[in-house]
Enzyme design. Structure first.
Site, PDB file in Angstrom:
ATOM      1  N   ASP A  22      -1.937  -5.692  -4.182  1.00 51.38           N
ATOM      2  CA  ASP A  22      -0.653  -5.372  -4.808  1.00 51.38           C
ATOM      3  C   ASP A  22       0.234  -6.565  -5.198  1.00 51.38           C
ATOM      4  OD1 ASP A  22      -1.778  -3.342  -3.331  1.00 51.38           O
ATOM      5  OD2 ASP A  22       0.053  -2.774  -2.289  1.00 51.38           O
TER       6      ASP A  22
HETATM    7  N1  DQQ Z   1      -1.570  -1.980  -0.110  1.00 53.71           N
HETATM    8  C1  DQQ Z   1      -1.277  -0.592  -0.287  1.00 53.71           C
HETATM    9  C2  DQQ Z   1       0.132  -0.484   0.224  1.00 53.71           C
HETATM   10  C3  DQQ Z   1       0.150  -1.413   1.366  1.00 53.71           C
HETATM   11  C4  DQQ Z   1      -0.685  -2.541   0.891  1.00 53.71           C
HETATM   12  C5  DQQ Z   1      -1.449  -0.188  -1.706  1.00 53.71           C
HETATM   13  C6  DQQ Z   1      -1.507  -3.189   1.963  1.00 53.71           C
HETATM   14  O1  DQQ Z   1       0.490   0.803   0.615  1.00 53.71           O
HETATM   15  O2  DQQ Z   1       1.452  -1.835   1.718  1.00 53.71           O
HETATM   16  O3  DQQ Z   1      -2.533  -0.800  -2.307  1.00 53.71           O
HETATM   17  O4  DQQ Z   1      -2.255  -4.272   1.462  1.00 53.71           O
END
Ligand code: DQQ
Length: 548
Positions: A22
């Site tokens: 992300d």
């Molecule tokens: N990636 C998820 C999120 C979290 C993060 C979404 C953890 O919900 O915070 O891809 O790497």
């Protein structure tokens, strides 16, 4: 290993090695764009998550800095997960992020502030001792409680932030709402900002205002008459995102999607392909709202490990409300055009049934292509069988691929094509006639993208994932034109249909159609002749500076 290296992108954001996911806390601060992102310093699979940090003056060239936030305190020792930045009055940035506190993945919300505001890059971040700021109460599922948004300021003098989650023992996705006067002490609102039954856990919610009848972006705290709201979630279960457009009832502190919006799995998507955990931010430098999305690999986990890297950030997109008010329009940020090199142009070229034209003279594997097709009539559009599922564009695309002859379409581009078409990723339109209106299907079909072994239409990490991504394009065909822009970068094809009404991103791994062996064609496999009105294609240069 030779081929693997060729799959690295050249003008997308990608660190030298290891896993990324992300985009986090994007912001514009004192003339600099900051991008943080989820990063595993130890390998090409998800884990050991820290916030890596890069800065840029133009969203194209990036300078890599030291990690901004990493596990070091009881409130984040098992991971520093996603979050967002807010610039507080007095020009003071603050980050809210999710900390993992134990090996059961219990989630809390923390904050971090720059150690030194006079450092133009904001290299060092401090996590004060009054963390965590927000912990789950008994009604909150504490392992599904994460990804705080940029905060917005209400007329009552309180800040608000929303956090993604899921109702305990239910499939209702939920966006909790918290309020604070001082940004330090937060109280949960009685009602969530929004929730929807049957959608499962909500990750990375995003909530922001958009101008009605205007192209400027708005600061997240702006409200008023000429404003609508966008609410987006990333669906943990299906791994795609959907959004609705609606209003924000300030008295009830609730978001309400407009009546005709589908608030669930069949909702509108930012992108009908590989695009997840996106986040937007307001750019006061150019008065626009910018959207960042992450694309993971579609290759096998084994290959990710062999390559030593996995995941890219897609090209940031400007988002505005479509004049219809019913959806968003997305377009690559204008700065990307500074990478355009050699250009070729075509115009007024007919494509009869079964014809294809090669676009020569540019680096087809690393290019930006913008084409407008036109046609004389809609009469030959295929009938849309009423028994087909209007919400399963992907299934329709996999059945009626780019080679199955149609009436009006399939026509479009063959990207990353090998000389004899052993490999190619077609991006194309197919027009149907339903009882009430014409339906325009847009596809980005990875099913023939590579001769590499292992092939699956489901993502399981064991086989390469080669889906026939597709979405419908809500476009007026009165002028009998359809436009398409594709950003091609070795293992990614990022496409914008009809001026950004429908976007689709595919990750593909050709073994023949690599570098200067890749070709680009425009094609038509429909019985109706289509014309290339105009086509412009550019070789894309590499940014001078990009994390390497
Ligand atoms: N990636 C998820 C999120 C979290 C993060 C979404 C953890 O919900 O915070 O891809 O790497």
């Amino acid at each position: 290993n030779h081929v693997y290296h060729l799959h690295r992108t050249r003008y997308h954001f990608q660190p030298r090695k290891n896993w990324i996911n992300d985009p986090n806390g994007p912001m514009y601060y004192n003339g600099i764009y900051h991008l943080f992102y989820q990063y595993n310093p130890k390998g090409a699979v998800w884990g050991n998550i820290v916030w890596a940090h890069s800065v840029s003056k133009d969203l194209v060239n990036w300078k890599k800095l030291e990690h901004a936030i990493y596990p070091s305190k009881p409130f984040d020792q098992y991971g520093c997960w996603s979050g967002s930045a807010t610039v507080l009055p007095g020009n003071k940035p603050v980050i809210l992020y999710t900390g993992i506190v134990d090996d059961k993945q219990t989630q809390v919300q923390n904050y971090a502030v720059p150690a030194n505001l006079s450092d133009p890059y904001l290299r060092l971040w401090i996590k004060p001792d009054n963390n965590p700021l927000i912990v789950a109460d008994n009604w909150v599922n504490k392992t599904a409680f994460r990804d705080p948004t940029t905060a917005w300021f209400g007329k009552d003098g309180k800040w608000r932030v929303t956090i993604g989650g899921r109702r305990k023992r239910k499939h209702r996705g939920i966006a909790y709402l918290y309020r604070s006067k001082d940004f330090m002490r937060w109280t949960k609102a009685k009602h969530p900002l929004h929730s929807a039954a049957g959608t499962g856990n909500w990750e990375c919610p995003d909530f922001f205002p958009v101008q009605v009848n205007g192209k400027n972006g708005l600061d997240t705290s702006v409200t008023g008459r000429n404003v609508k709201y966008v609410f987006k979630v990333s669906l943990d279960v299906t791994r795609y995102e959907y959004y609705t457009i609606g209003t924000y009832d300030i008295k009830k502190d609730k978001y309400i999607p407009e009546k005709d919006m589908i608030d669930g799995w069949n909702g509108l998507r930012y992108d009908y392909g590989n695009f997840y955990a996106s986040k937007s931010f307001f750019d006061p430098g150019k008065n626009r709202r910018i959207l960042w999305g992450w694309a993971n690999e579609s290759d096998t986990t084994d290959n990710d490990v062999k390559k030593g890297w996995a995941g890219i950030q897609l090209i940031p997109r400007t988002v505005v409300l479509d004049p219809s008010g019913k959806q968003l329009l997305q377009w690559p940020v204008e700065e990307l055009e500074t990478l355009r090199g050699k250009k070729v142009e075509l115009s007024n070229q007919n494509l009869n049934k079964g014809e294809k034209i090669e676009i020569k003279g540019i680096t087809a594997a690393q290019s930006d292509v913008d084409v407008t097709f036109s046609f004389n009539s809609l009469d030959k559009a295929e009938t849309f069988d009423p028994s087909w599922d209007r919400y399963d564009a992907q299934k329709l695309c996999s059945q009626k691929g780019s080679t199955v002859e149609g009436g009006l379409g399939p026509f479009g581009l063959l990207t990353l094509a090998s000389e004899n078409l052993e490999e190619y990723t077609p991006v194309f339109f197919r027009v149907f006639k339903a009882q009430d209106k014409h339906l325009v299907l847009m596809c980005s079909d990875a099913s023939r993208s590579t001769l590499m072994n292992g092939n699956s239409s489901m993502k399981d990490g064991k086989d390469a994932y080669r889906p026939s991504f597709a979405g419908f394009v809500n476009v007026d065909l009165n002028d009998k034109k359809l436009s398409l822009r594709s950003l091609i970068d070795h293992s990614v094809v990022e496409s914008f249909g009809a001026g950004g009404r429908t976007c689709i991103t595919s990750r593909v791994y050709p073994i023949l159609a690599v570098c200067d062996k890749a070709h680009l064609y425009a094609f038509n496999n429909g019985t109706e002749t289509v014309k290339i009105d105009t086509l412009k294609a550019w070789s894309m240069n590499r940014p001078k500076e990009m994390n390497h």
